[in-house]
Design an enzyme around this catalytic site. Structure first.
Site, PDB file in Angstrom:
ATOM      1  N   ASP A 151       0.832  -1.217   0.000  1.00  0.00           N
ATOM      2  CA  ASP A 151       0.000   0.000   0.000  1.00  0.00           C
ATOM      3  C   ASP A 151       0.862   1.261   0.000  1.00  0.00           C
ATOM      4  O   ASP A 151       0.536   2.249  -0.649  1.00  0.00           O
ATOM      5  CB  ASP A 151      -0.924   0.032   1.228  1.00  0.00           C
ATOM      6  CG  ASP A 151      -2.018  -1.026   1.132  1.00  0.00           C
ATOM      7  OD1 ASP A 151      -2.020  -1.782   0.143  1.00  0.00           O
ATOM      8  OD2 ASP A 151      -2.854  -1.097   2.053  1.00  0.00           O
ATOM      9  N   GLY A 170      -4.962   1.621  -2.367  1.00  0.00           N
ATOM     10  CA  GLY A 170      -4.289   0.376  -1.979  1.00  0.00           C
ATOM     11  C   GLY A 170      -4.683  -0.851  -2.787  1.00  0.00           C
ATOM     12  O   GLY A 170      -4.124  -1.928  -2.591  1.00  0.00           O
ATOM     13  N   ASP A 337      -4.971   4.706 -25.169  1.00  0.00           N
ATOM     14  CA  ASP A 337      -5.538   5.938 -24.620  1.00  0.00           C
ATOM     15  C   ASP A 337      -5.423   7.085 -25.626  1.00  0.00           C
ATOM     16  O   ASP A 337      -4.523   7.105 -26.461  1.00  0.00           O
ATOM     17  CB  ASP A 337      -4.737   6.277 -23.351  1.00  0.00           C
ATOM     18  CG  ASP A 337      -5.333   7.445 -22.591  1.00  0.00           C
ATOM     19  OD1 ASP A 337      -6.509   7.347 -22.213  1.00  0.00           O
ATOM     20  OD2 ASP A 337      -4.617   8.446 -22.370  1.00  0.00           O
ATOM     21  N   GLU A 366      -9.011   4.685 -28.131  1.00  0.00           N
ATOM     22  CA  GLU A 366      -9.992   5.567 -27.494  1.00  0.00           C
ATOM     23  C   GLU A 366     -10.210   6.781 -28.395  1.00  0.00           C
ATOM     24  O   GLU A 366      -9.414   7.713 -28.396  1.00  0.00           O
ATOM     25  CB  GLU A 366      -9.500   6.028 -26.113  1.00  0.00           C
ATOM     26  CG  GLU A 366     -10.550   6.858 -25.397  1.00  0.00           C
ATOM     27  CD  GLU A 366      -9.988   7.810 -24.337  1.00  0.00           C
ATOM     28  OE1 GLU A 366     -10.754   8.254 -23.481  1.00  0.00           O
ATOM     29  OE2 GLU A 366      -8.768   8.110 -24.376  1.00  0.00           O
TER      30      GLU A 366
HETATM   31 CA    CA Z   1      -2.190  -3.053  -1.805  1.00  0.00          CA
END
Ligand code: CA
Length: 623
Positions: A151, A170, A337, A366
């Site tokens: 995280d 996270g 993208d 896109e």
């Molecule tokens: Ca994580």
């Protein structure tokens, strides 16, 4: 005139300085990166260009000694910290490791062990994707946290903060791997994950579109090996994987932006200059150079440097990077993208080079444009792009997306309500291959469909029935199945909320039926039913499409092939149930006596008059 003594001193001084400088250069040479860091033998294209980065590396001589590998040219550019090595790998070169030696005065100062691997031979790789697929789109930071240890990463400034809608939450690749059965059981056959490459930006980096290292998975999402594991795990479940790539821009914290190889690696302006975002200017025969240049070369955002794909070294770098990821991971397709923003000639070259190596592959660009011709311009073999051919097989169908978002909220009119859908599809003659369009009701940049239809479940279900039976490749955004909602205007964080149950300690776990509300389960089952049916119906993926002008708020279309006909009825009337007299559809129905509605699971014994409840859809297999 200088006298002899002065000249002698000058020569001595020059000699000393030259030697001193060489001496000091050899002390200062260092090697930091070689990219791509490894490659493969047996590629169709024998050419490879290595980017070498390191302090004063251009002041070294380079040599390679390996059978079948020829260092054909060493390119020096503006910055001494770069070399671009042109390498030719002949056909029968064996896999193995060789040394790239960087020398000065015949003394080796740096060595890089370069590996040429055997090509990826895993099963089910590089399959492409098509209308037989249904794509589940998710944002890895927001789906599930499978590894709390990643995280926060010491060397990366942005830390996890679930309370911040624009922060990192996270979620990671392991979280996705943990829920692949959920996605597969829902009936999806493909997964599009928003970019997972490193975005080491000070803030607002969770979305992944500000890449700071094109060869590295963001450490907060996992490792490159985790990504390969994800692809393998998908393939074991017959899920294809579409990688989200960005060629137009990168994060300003990208390592090469901090030490540009040359001035024109990116587009630079005396002061910050933003793109005008008018993609129409590329196709517009009347567009001014000013508008076109601003569209292409202006920056997407202050934090995202606009890459110059006209620069041959950069073009090669990006193209090889995409091929590296395809070969390395075994992915089946790419979503590119901001497709119209990079140099279009380079983009065509890119697609060509990808398809030479991977003929079964697919790429969706896109193309965020509102009008059909501006989209149709970009599809491979376009009839309306003049001599230009993008070589891009698939586009995001934004015109149909807009229609879906309005049609179910509107009263019927000449071009409103169901006619809005009809008029978009009636212009399919502009596309070389309408079946290869990506169709969607929302995505990570747009209002969630449930919000667009004012949380009306009936409208929502109609939109889904349409999406899953219309021509094209349907994409559904994560959480749609559990009625996640949100408006983009409130902030992107509100359309990219955490999937409930994806984090340890979540009070609700919507990955399980007991964790879902009754209504969520109702909608989940509704989608699962159509998705599961759809995936075994070639009539939907490769069958033809025929529609009838909407009448009385009812839109009827047929999907058919030699073996089967499916009739889809959308009754957009708010209050009135309708009995549909089907004589008008005789050309599609004359061979059939009965039907089976796969939504209600009801047998229909009289096809002449079909009753359709208000604001509902039927998907009828004709028997
Ligand atoms: Ca994580």
């Amino acid at each position: 005139m200088k006298n002899n003594k002065q000249i002698r001193t000058l020569i001595l001084l020059t000699f000393f300085l030259l030697n001193f400088s060489q001496l000091s250069f050899s002390n200062n040479i260092s090697l930091e990166r070689v990219e791509p860091m490894f490659w493969w033998v047996g590629m169709q294209n024998p050419n490879l260009q290595l980017l070498v980065h390191g302090e004063n590396i251009a002041q070294s001589d380079v040599s390679i000694n390996y059978q079948g590998v020829n260092l054909s040219k060493v390119n020096k550019v503006e910055k001494p910290n770069y070399l671009f090595l042109d390498i030719v790998i002949s056909k029968n070169t064996k896999p193995g490791i060789f040394e790239i030696k960087f020398t000065q005065k015949n003394k080796v100062v740096e060595t890089y062990k370069y590996e040429l691997k055997e090509r990826n031979k895993k099963p089910n790789i590089h399959q492409g994707f098509n209308a037989s697929d249904a794509i589940y789109l998710l944002m890895p930071d927001r789906f599930s946290n499978g590894d709390t240890a990643n995280d926060n990463v010491k060397t990366m400034p942005e830390k996890a903060d679930r309370k911040n809608p624009n922060g990192r939450h996270g979620g990671d690749l392991q979280g996705v791997i943990n829920h692949l059965d959920y996605i597969s059981d829902l009936g999806f056959t493909a997964l599009w994950i928003n970019p997972f490459l490193e975005n080491n930006m000070p803030r607002y980096s969770y979305h992944g579109y500000a890449i700071t290292d094109f060869y590295k998975t963001d450490a907060r999402l996992g490792t490159n090996k985790d990504y390969v594991n994800l692809v393998d795990s998908c393939h074991k479940r017959n899920l294809k994987v579409i990688m989200d790539m960005v060629f137009n821009h990168c994060g300003i914290e990208n390592w090469f932006i901090k030490d540009l190889p040359m001035h024109d690696w990116i587009h630079q302006f005396p002061e910050f200059t933003r793109s005008n975002f008018h993609a129409c200017t590329i196709a517009d025969i009347h567009a001014s150079e000013l508008d076109k240049n601003l569209m292409l070369n202006g920056w997407f955002d202050e934090n995202m440097a606009d890459l110059n794909q006209k620069n041959k070294y950069l073009a090669n770098y990006l193209i090889q990077n995409s091929i590296w990821w395809i070969e390395y991971s075994g992915i089946d397709g790419i979503r590119m993208d901001t497709y119209p923003y990079p140099d279009k000639e380079m983009m065509a070259e890119w697609a060509k080079r990808v398809f030479v190596e991977y003929p079964n592959f697919n790429i969706v660009g896109e193309t965020w444009v509102q009008k059909i011709p501006f989209a149709a311009y970009w599809q491979k073999d376009s009839k309306i792009s003049g001599s230009y051919n993008s070589m891009l097989p698939s586009l995001t169908d934004f015109p149909l997306y807009s229609a879906i978002n309005k049609a179910f909220n509107e009263k019927e009119g000449w071009t409103e309500g169901m006619s809005r859908l009809y008029y978009v599809l009636s212009q399919d003659f502009l596309y070389p291959e309408p079946d290869n369009l990506l169709v969607f009701a929302d995505n990570h940049d747009l209002d969630r469909i449930l919000s667009s239809v004012n949380k009306d479940i009936k409208k929502f279900k109609m939109a889904m029935a349409f999406l899953l039976t219309v021509r094209g490749i349907p994409e559904i955004y994560y959480g749609t199945e559990i009625l996640m909602h949100g408006f983009a205007s409130k902030g992107h964080g509100f359309i990219r909320e955490d999937f409930p149950g994806g984090w340890q300690g979540d009070t609700v776990n919507a990955f399980t039926s007991i964790g879902r509300t009754k209504l969520q389960n109702n909608v989940f089952n509704y989608l699962q039913n159509i998705l599961t049916w759809r995936k075994n119906e070639p009539v939907i993926s490769t069958g033809k499409f025929k529609h009838f002008i909407p009448e009385d708020g009812i839109y009827v279309y047929f999907r058919y092939n030699e073996n089967k006909t499916v009739m889809v009825i959308l009754n957009n009337n708010d209050k009135s149930d309708k009995t549909l007299n089907t004589s008008r559809f005789d050309e599609c129905m004359r061979d059939y006596k009965t039907g089976f509605d796969i939504i209600s699971h009801k047998q229909i014994n009289d096809l002449k008059n079909i009753s359709v409840p208000a604001k509902s859809s039927m998907i009828i297999e004709l028997k």
